[in-house]
Structures are given as structure tokens and as C-alpha cells.
Design an enzyme around this catalytic site. Sequence first.
Site, short mmCIF file in Angstrom:
data_model
loop_
_atom_site.label_atom_id
_atom_site.label_comp_id
_atom_site.label_asym_id
_atom_site.label_seq_id
_atom_site.Cartn_x
_atom_site.Cartn_y
_atom_site.Cartn_z
N SER A 1 0.26 -1.78 1.80
CA SER A 1 -0.02 -0.38 1.49
C SER A 1 -1.05 0.15 2.47
O SER A 1 -1.56 -0.59 3.32
CB SER A 1 -0.54 -0.24 0.06
OG SER A 1 -1.88 -0.71 0.02
N LYS A 2 -1.38 1.41 2.30
CA LYS A 2 -2.33 2.06 3.22
C LYS A 2 -3.67 1.33 3.29
O LYS A 2 -4.37 1.43 4.28
CB LYS A 2 -2.56 3.50 2.78
CG LYS A 2 -1.35 4.40 3.05
CD LYS A 2 -1.80 5.79 3.44
CE LYS A 2 -0.63 6.70 3.77
NZ LYS A 2 -0.10 7.38 2.57
N ARG A 3 -3.99 0.62 2.21
CA ARG A 3 -5.24 -0.14 2.21
C ARG A 3 -5.30 -1.12 3.37
O ARG A 3 -6.36 -1.47 3.87
CB ARG A 3 -5.39 -0.92 0.90
CG ARG A 3 -6.01 -0.16 -0.22
CD ARG A 3 -6.29 -1.07 -1.42
NE ARG A 3 -5.16 -1.96 -1.72
CZ ARG A 3 -5.17 -3.25 -1.51
NH1 ARG A 3 -6.23 -3.85 -1.02
NH2 ARG A 3 -4.11 -3.98 -1.80
#
Length: 492
Positions: A254-256
Site C-alpha cells: 500500500s501507499k505506506r
Amino acid sequence: MSVRVRYAPSPTGLQHIGGVRTAVFNYFFARANGGSFILRIEDTDQERFHQEALDDLYETLEWLGIDWDEGPQKGGNHGPYVQSERFHLYKEYAQKLVDDGKAYYCYCTSQRLADLREEQQKSKSKYQGYDRHCQHLSVDEIAEYERQGIKPVIRLKVPLEGKTTFHDELMGDITRKNKDVSPDPVLLKSDGFPTYHLANVIDDHFMEITHIMRAQEWIPSGPLHILLYEAFGWEPPKYCHLPMVMGKDGQKLSKRHGSTAVHDFKAAGYLPEAILNYISLLGWSFDDKTEFFTKEELEKVFTLEKINKAPGVFDYKKLLWFNGQYIRQMSQEALRDAVLPFLISDEVVADPPTAEQEKIIGKMIPIIQERLKLLSDVSAMTRFLFQDIEAPTSDSLIPKKLDLAKTLAILVEGRILVEQMGDKDDEVLEAEYRDAAQRLEVKLGAILMPLRVAVTGSAISPPLFESIRLLGIEKTLARLDRVITQIKVEVE
Ligand code: GLU
Ligand code: ZN
């Protein structure tokens, strides 16, 4: 029967690495089997539909060289390939299920359904979901709802007894009790829009899809889809749910973790060949060791059997390294063409470059080819060749543990070496600089660093000697003189 597979994205956001991995696996599987790769746009969720997402889909696939045999823009014998253009079909087949007693009209208002949900939550009832209220409406009740002008949805009758199994090529048999399948899901909404399940099953059937390869998060929908195929009396395709794509920490990518949109990788200066190759290894391997594959090779060797059950780990560092390897393998012309847009958009060179700039580009390509990891690094690495750099601050010139006076001595010594550089090769030069370092009682690096910053304005330029050769002795000396004068004032 020849293989027919599809990529069926919903254009709600930018193409994600995970989504594109699905596209890539389907594409290679089709090619390796002499089959067809179909692109289908699942745009039934009008609220989440975005035109930019659709544009990005086409751009991304084109950039990666993933071309489809049938689909939007191309056509084919099983079109249209955009779900919003197929509404009549979903209506017709939902109605057919109603006529066959496999589905029914539900007139429940959203208020009734909300109340029901609240009640179920309050009473902590084991039974959650629609209560099948409308499954047994009498003819009179239906007539009354119709008279009130309530537009019904169509719901599938999910059997309460029994189990449903579907076979996954990778995971084996997956069985679910029918009573645990979502109770009587909506197939057709009251506005005539199909739900994902209905449209997906109808399209896969009429598009004669033989294998469904999609993300694992769709496994829970599997039993329901099988029930739908059964209700229609159709043969389901083969399933192969693909392993998850995870970050190095074992969490879903994910963007994390960093960028996940392919668009961003393109903008950052990744090569499509590197991305395509790297993505193909996310959950697939040829022999557990070979890593580099051209697209043409993957089009031959890709097999379902080699898809892993274990998640694919997306390693940003590895991809960066991979990209560097691909850059090393490019022809000089190809690399020139690839870096040019970055040089232009970063305003390092004119559009088109002047003849003078072209000359510099031609000379610098072999040198940056050995060092670039991202195409976009080209601007920071080479701007000093094209433009006068801002005079570096004195502080930025001081090597670790030294002071300004020593830095001045280094620059003065370095200036002499540059003046006498001629066309000596790297080895000879290095020996000279080592001698100088000894005389000044500093490390070699402490000599090179301030010179490099003074000449290039940055620490990520090519090595010093190469930089000087590219820039020319004259310009180099001028840049050195400038900082020497500047520091002299400060030291005195
Ligand atoms: N439209 C679905 C998606 O965006 C397709 C899932 C499937 O392949 O069945 O993932
Ligand atoms: Zn109802």
C-alpha cells in the site's frame, strides 16, 4: 479449446502495481498458450468511476507493451467490452433468473433494510444480512408494491442447505456452506444497474473466458459466483487466484510502503522493461533463480504451474537495482531518447536541444549509463554540464573533520592538478591526487569532495575526472577560481 483470459479493472483509481501484476500474468498466460487476452472495463459503479483512471489504464498498458486482442478500442467478436454498454444483457439475464424461480424481486426500502441491520446488530443475532423477506411475497403484496411505484431490486436465491465448492488451480478446493454465502445478494439494482457479481459472471460466460486469474481478495466471491453459474446452467471457467503482493514487512502493498501507482514509477524514471520483468516475478518464477527475462521470453515461458502460493514481495530496493541493470543494457541511442524528456522537463536543455547541447548529451551518455539507477536522476547528475551552477556555499565544500583554511589549501592544490591534467588517464590522475593528499595530510576523498562540489555543484555527479573532461578544463578552472576567491575572503 483455446485459452481466453481477461483483465477486468474497475477504473476508480490509478493502476496499482498489484492490479497490473494481474494484467501481466493474464497477458503472458494468453501469449504462452497462443490464446487471447481480453480487456474488459468494469465501470458499473458510476459513483467511483473516473475518466482519469480509464486514461491511466490505457496509458499504463500501452507503456508496458501489454496489448489486448479484444477490448475497447480494438473491438472483437464478444463486445462491447465496457460494462456500461451491456446493461440490456444484465437486465435480460437477471429477469431470466426470476422467470426460472432462481431469483426474485425485492421491494424492501432502504429504510427497512437499515432498520433490519440495526436490529440484528442490537440483538447480536448470529444471522446478519438480508432476511429474505421478499422471497415469498404473495401476488397481492407484489401488486401493492407495484401500485405504490416502488422499483424492486433483483436478488439471487441462495440455497440455505448444502455447500458450494469451487476449485482453484493454486489453492485446491475451496468449500463454503451455502448458509454462509451472503444471503440473497442483489444482482440488479433498482435503477437497472447490475452488481459486480452479476455483470462479472455474465461477461465471463459470454466472452467465453476459460481461466479467471485475479487477486486473492476475490476468493470470498468464488462460491457465490459458482452458485450464479449453476443458476444460469452455465459451466464456470477455471479459477486461479493470484498470490498477494506484499511489502517487505509482510503487509499488503500500500501507499505506506511507497509509490504503488505504475504512473509514479514511470514519472520517477523507471523503464517499462524493468517494471514488466520485475512485476512478472511477483508470485511467479521460472526456476527460482533466473531473474532477467525479456517480454518475448516471458511470452513463451510463462506457466500457471509456476505461480507461487506464497505472496510476492515487492522490494523497492531490488526494483531500483533492477532498473539500473536495464539501463546498463540499453543502446546509447535508446538511453539518449529515454533521458531526453527528463532533461527537457527539468529545463536542463531546450526543447529541442541546441546543437551544442546535443554534443554534450552524446558525450555524457556512456558515462551516466554506468551510474544511473533512475532516468530522472539524469538532471541532477548532469545539469552542471549545461548550465552555470550557483556558487556553492563555503560550508558545503568543507570535507568532514577539516576546516575552511584546509579546504582552501585543497582547492588551490587541486586547481594546479586540473591545470596540468591534459589527456592523462584516470590511473595517472589518481596517483597524482594521492600524492597531493599525502602532502596535505588528508585522505584522497577529502581532496576529491570539495573539487567535485566546486565543479559540479552536487555530490551525485559522475566521478570527478569524468566530470572535468565533460565540462572542459577551462570552465572547470573558472568554477574553481570562483570558490577559491570566495573562500579566501572568508579565511583572511
Ligand atoms: N472489476 C474487478 C476488479 O476491479 C474484477 C475482479 C475480477 O477479475 O473478477 O478487481
Ligand atoms: Zn425485500
